[in-house]
Design an enzyme around this catalytic site. Structure first.
Site, mmCIF file in Angstrom:
data_model
loop_
_atom_site.group_PDB
_atom_site.id
_atom_site.type_symbol
_atom_site.label_atom_id
_atom_site.label_comp_id
_atom_site.label_asym_id
_atom_site.label_seq_id
_atom_site.Cartn_x
_atom_site.Cartn_y
_atom_site.Cartn_z
ATOM 1 N N HIS A 82 54.191 -36.200 10.940
ATOM 2 C CA HIS A 82 52.290 -35.701 11.988
ATOM 3 C C HIS A 82 52.108 -34.551 10.696
ATOM 4 O O HIS A 82 51.461 -34.506 11.938
ATOM 5 C CB HIS A 82 52.125 -35.568 13.448
ATOM 6 C CG HIS A 82 53.528 -36.280 13.863
ATOM 7 N ND1 HIS A 82 52.958 -37.428 14.614
ATOM 8 C CD2 HIS A 82 54.438 -36.111 14.568
ATOM 9 C CE1 HIS A 82 54.368 -38.064 15.182
ATOM 10 N NE2 HIS A 82 55.659 -37.315 15.096
ATOM 11 N N SER B 298 34.342 -29.668 -11.035
ATOM 12 C CA SER B 298 32.809 -30.374 -10.520
ATOM 13 C C SER B 298 31.201 -29.958 -11.254
ATOM 14 O O SER B 298 31.684 -29.424 -11.897
ATOM 15 C CB SER B 298 32.599 -30.216 -9.138
ATOM 16 O OG SER B 298 31.260 -29.592 -8.835
ATOM 17 N N LYS C 229 34.994 -25.257 -8.453
ATOM 18 C CA LYS C 229 35.839 -25.869 -7.719
ATOM 19 C C LYS C 229 37.145 -26.539 -9.280
ATOM 20 O O LYS C 229 36.802 -26.513 -10.114
ATOM 21 C CB LYS C 229 35.110 -27.441 -7.855
ATOM 22 C CG LYS C 229 34.838 -27.504 -6.000
ATOM 23 C CD LYS C 229 34.839 -27.498 -4.939
ATOM 24 C CE LYS C 229 36.190 -28.413 -4.976
ATOM 25 N NZ LYS C 229 35.460 -29.720 -4.336
ATOM 26 N N GLU D 257 44.019 -38.483 -7.336
ATOM 27 C CA GLU D 257 43.323 -38.730 -6.303
ATOM 28 C C GLU D 257 43.388 -40.382 -6.912
ATOM 29 O O GLU D 257 42.769 -41.424 -6.668
ATOM 30 C CB GLU D 257 42.249 -38.563 -6.415
ATOM 31 C CG GLU D 257 42.147 -37.081 -5.439
ATOM 32 C CD GLU D 257 40.922 -35.948 -5.628
ATOM 33 O OE1 GLU D 257 40.024 -36.571 -5.717
ATOM 34 O OE2 GLU D 257 41.235 -34.923 -5.849
#
Ligand code: ARG
Length: 468
Positions: A158, A279, A285, A292
């Site tokens: 979880h 970024s 960033k 991804e």
């Protein structure tokens, strides 16, 4: 000048250019060119062997086909306006190179059994290539696992810290997952191993075609047993695409772990700058776009399976033009999966693990709550009761801002007289790992056995991929 269509005899008007554009598949099926020529060469040799072609006719056809193969591999094969698909383009070129004898090649053959044959040859190779790629990814995972055989980290359920595992154990879970993908691709590859050629459009041929000879020559283990099934069947394409979809789901889950582990919240991993992105707006960033995209592209490959199954589900026997739509999803699934598996192999090779951060997280004493309950079980307390006793201590420590490691023996023994002093030694993550040497567990001896097994899995994958 457009060459007349291969089927022009029946129709009295030239095809509308919009119909041509709508029905053409050359842009997609062009990559079947080498297989198409190989299939035609085998077919022509067989036609000579049964006396349909003379030696001279066969020689002329084969010379033309060899030139076409060279043009295709040298990327000089020119398509002509009106070429509908790779099969008609090759035949048109054969006419240009070998003259009217080219018209004998299609004897006893239809594009229906031809395209099914080409696609099976392509798909068989695609499986082999995917198997090689998967073995590479498994190997990268095993290498990193062997480096961190006993490095403790929290395991999660979880997405909550649950119990101590090792980084090796976590990585080896993926070796198992990709091992199952390899099994599925090996079996999909076996499904390709059946020769449709000789089935004609749907009902075979009146000519004494020697199908076994063609199968032998093209390396097929068997000939398709039913000519109607042979031209209508795309199960092999579904099997490969489905195997790809599941492999992509595994890639996606691995990608997700890399994304999570690279976040400041976890801080377990970082990618070198060469494999990260930035970024356009936020100067601080460093992003994990590659992982991804591995996650994101799984959606497309899942879509490919759905597209194939949906295309097939309402088709009456035998060939219907819908079947031309088999190639885009199959090619996309194979291309995307191979590229993703190879990219993840690279990521797994270069990713830096912060095993100190993992160890700190794994040192959270709460992760040993189950071990404390099992300590009571060892001392004769039924597990459900032990669970309740430890749960109450956990609740008290949370309420008083302490951890389980802050509980002293008196307090343990006040909770249950079955606690003995060794309860105080349960909170070290390394000993927690050593306690979990049950077969399949994260303990060091179990992990060593898993590493041996993983290396055997990789060797098996490489064996299923001959030439890999
Ligand atoms: N381009 C077609 C395909 O990929 C080849 C077979 C066409 N057969 C036909 N009877 N129209 O499926």
């Amino acid at each position: 000048m457009r060459a007349p269509k291969v089927w022009a005899g029946r129709l009295s008007a030239p095809t509308s250019e919009r119909v041509e554009a709508y029905t053409a598949s050359l842009a997609v099926d062009r990559r079947l060119g080498a297989d198409d020529v190989a299939g035609s060469r085998a077919h022509a040799r067989m036609l000579r062997s049964i006396g349909v072609l003379t030696v001279a006719q066969h020689r002329a056809i084969d010379a033309g086909l060899r030139s076409i193969a060279a043009e295709l591999s040298g990327d000089t094969f020119a398509v002509a306006p009106g070429d509908e698909d790779i099969h008609t383009a090759v035949e048109r070129r054969l006419f240009e190179l070998s003259g009217p004898v080219a018209g004998m090649l299609h004897t006893g053959r239809s594009r229906n059994d031809q395209v099914a044959t080409d696609l099976r040859m392509w798909a068989r190779r695609a499986c082999t290539d995917l198997l090689v790629a998967i073995a590479g990814l498994q190997e990268a995972l095993v290498t990193r696992a062997a480096e961190h055989r006993t490095a403790p980290m929290p395991g999660y359920t979880h997405l909550q810290r649950a119990q101590v595992v090792s980084l090796a154990h976590h990585l080896l879970a993926y070796v198992e997952m990709f091992g199952r993908d390899a099994l599925r691709l090996g079996s999909a590859r076996a499904s390709c191993d059946e020769l449709p050629l000789g089935s004609g459009a749907l009902a075979g041929s009146t000519l004494p075609l020697d199908r076994d000879r063609v199968a032998d020559e093209l390396g097929f283990g068997r000939i398709a047993a039913n000519s109607m099934d042979a031209v209508a069947d795309r199960d092999f394409a579904v099997e490969i695409t489905a195997a790809c979809a599941l492999a992509m789901v595994h890639c996606s889950r691995l990608g997700e772990e890399l994304v999570l582990w690279s976040s400041a919240e976890f801080g377990f991993a970082s990618l070198p700058d060469s494999h990260a992105t930035g970024s356009s707006l936020m100067p601080q960033k460093k992003n994990t776009d590659v992982a991804e995209l591995a996650r994101g592209r799984s959606g497309r490959v899942i879509g490919d399976v759905v597209a194939l199954l949906t295309m097939l589900k309402g088709l009456p026997l035998t060939y219907n033009r819908d079947l031309q739509e088999d190639k885009e999803p199959l090619f996309d699934a194979v291309d995307t999966t191979a590229a993703t598996v190879r990219m993840l192999t690279e990521l797994m090779t270069v990713v830096q693990f912060d095993i100190d951060a993992m160890r700190r997280a794994a040192s959270d004493p709460a992760l040993q709550a189950t071990d404390v309950a099992e300590h009571l079980v060892t001392n004769g307390v039924p597990f459900r009761e032990a669970h309740g006793i430890v749960g109450a201590v956990v609740a008290r420590t949370i309420a008083t801002g302490r951890t389980l490691a802050d509980v002293d023996l008196d307090e343990w023994q006040a909770a249950s007289d079955r606690f003995d002093p060794s309860v105080l030694e349960l909170f070290d993550p390394d000993s927690a790992l050593r306690r979990r040497d049950v077969p399949g567990g994260p303990g060091p001896r179990s992990v060593t056995r898993q590493l041996t097994r993983a290396r055997a899995l990789i060797a098996r994958t490489r064996r299923t991929a001959p030439g890999g």
